[in-house]
Design a protein around this motif. Structure first.
Motif, PDB file in Angstrom:
ATOM      1  N   ALA A  21      75.264  56.111  34.892  1.00  0.00           N
ATOM      2  CA  ALA A  21      76.637  56.203  34.384  1.00  0.00           C
ATOM      3  C   ALA A  21      76.721  55.986  32.874  1.00  0.00           C
ATOM      4  O   ALA A  21      77.723  56.345  32.253  1.00  0.00           O
ATOM      5  CB  ALA A  21      77.528  55.181  35.097  1.00  0.00           C
ATOM      6  N   LEU A  22      75.676  55.424  32.282  1.00  0.00           N
ATOM      7  CA  LEU A  22      75.700  55.101  30.856  1.00  0.00           C
ATOM      8  C   LEU A  22      75.312  56.288  29.988  1.00  0.00           C
ATOM      9  O   LEU A  22      74.548  57.160  30.407  1.00  0.00           O
ATOM     10  CB  LEU A  22      74.733  53.946  30.569  1.00  0.00           C
ATOM     11  N   GLN A  23      75.800  56.260  28.761  1.00  0.00           N
ATOM     12  CA  GLN A  23      75.359  57.196  27.730  1.00  0.00           C
ATOM     13  C   GLN A  23      74.155  56.562  27.028  1.00  0.00           C
ATOM     14  O   GLN A  23      74.008  55.328  27.027  1.00  0.00           O
ATOM     15  CB  GLN A  23      76.481  57.448  26.720  1.00  0.00           C
ATOM     16  N   PRO A  24      73.285  57.362  26.412  1.00  0.00           N
ATOM     17  CA  PRO A  24      72.145  56.792  25.687  1.00  0.00           C
ATOM     18  C   PRO A  24      72.600  55.734  24.680  1.00  0.00           C
ATOM     19  O   PRO A  24      73.570  55.929  23.947  1.00  0.00           O
ATOM     20  CB  PRO A  24      71.542  58.007  24.970  1.00  0.00           C
ATOM     21  N   SER A  58      75.201  48.148  29.842  1.00  0.00           N
ATOM     22  CA  SER A  58      76.177  47.820  30.891  1.00  0.00           C
ATOM     23  C   SER A  58      76.402  46.318  30.933  1.00  0.00           C
ATOM     24  O   SER A  58      75.636  45.547  30.361  1.00  0.00           O
ATOM     25  CB  SER A  58      75.673  48.296  32.256  1.00  0.00           C
ATOM     26  N   ASP A 102      77.410  71.920  32.394  1.00  0.00           N
ATOM     27  CA  ASP A 102      76.652  70.702  32.137  1.00  0.00           C
ATOM     28  C   ASP A 102      75.498  70.613  33.117  1.00  0.00           C
ATOM     29  O   ASP A 102      75.686  70.757  34.321  1.00  0.00           O
ATOM     30  CB  ASP A 102      77.547  69.470  32.302  1.00  0.00           C
ATOM     31  N   VAL A 131      71.992  65.161  34.953  1.00  0.00           N
ATOM     32  CA  VAL A 131      70.905  64.304  34.498  1.00  0.00           C
ATOM     33  C   VAL A 131      70.016  64.005  35.701  1.00  0.00           C
ATOM     34  O   VAL A 131      70.491  63.559  36.736  1.00  0.00           O
ATOM     35  CB  VAL A 131      71.464  62.990  33.905  1.00  0.00           C
ATOM     36  N   VAL A 173      66.610  59.094  33.823  1.00  0.00           N
ATOM     37  CA  VAL A 173      67.071  58.239  32.734  1.00  0.00           C
ATOM     38  C   VAL A 173      65.944  57.287  32.372  1.00  0.00           C
ATOM     39  O   VAL A 173      65.002  57.098  33.146  1.00  0.00           O
ATOM     40  CB  VAL A 173      68.333  57.432  33.107  1.00  0.00           C
ATOM     41  N   GLN A 221      73.980  52.862  25.362  1.00  0.00           N
ATOM     42  CA  GLN A 221      74.982  51.941  25.906  1.00  0.00           C
ATOM     43  C   GLN A 221      74.311  50.831  26.702  1.00  0.00           C
ATOM     44  O   GLN A 221      73.236  51.028  27.267  1.00  0.00           O
ATOM     45  CB  GLN A 221      75.947  52.664  26.839  1.00  0.00           C
TER      46      GLN A 221
END
Length: 85
Positions: A72-75, A79, A3, A6, A9, A77
């Motif tokens: 920490a978020l996915q695209p 919080s 992986d 990232v 963001v 998402q």
């Protein structure tokens, strides 16, 4: 296959003064209200003119609690509230 970490963001936010207001806005988003519209109406940040869009940023560019939440978020998402100074 490894992986790739990232490095940047893209995030939007809504800056408000109280946790109660943040929780109310979060609930509105969860029930289908438009994030950008809520940012335009409620945010105290100049980014409200762009629906809260902060653009792309890397680590070390934002306050730590916000940065940690964003990375920490996915695209797509959203919080919960993140407290910053």
């Amino acid at each position: 296959m490894t992986d790739t970490p990232v490095t940047q963001v893209r995030a939007r936010h809504i800056l408000v003064d109280s946790l109660d207001q943040a929780n109310q806005i979060t609930e509105s988003i969860k029930t289908g209200s438009d994030f950008g519209q809520l940012a335009s109406e409620h945010s105290k940040c100049p980014s409200k003119q762009n629906g809260g869009d902060l653009g792309n940023f890397g680590r070390g560019m934002m306050v730590k609690p916000f940065e940690d939440a964003a990375f920490a978020l996915q695209p797509g998402q959203v919080s919960g509230p993140v407290q910053t100074q």
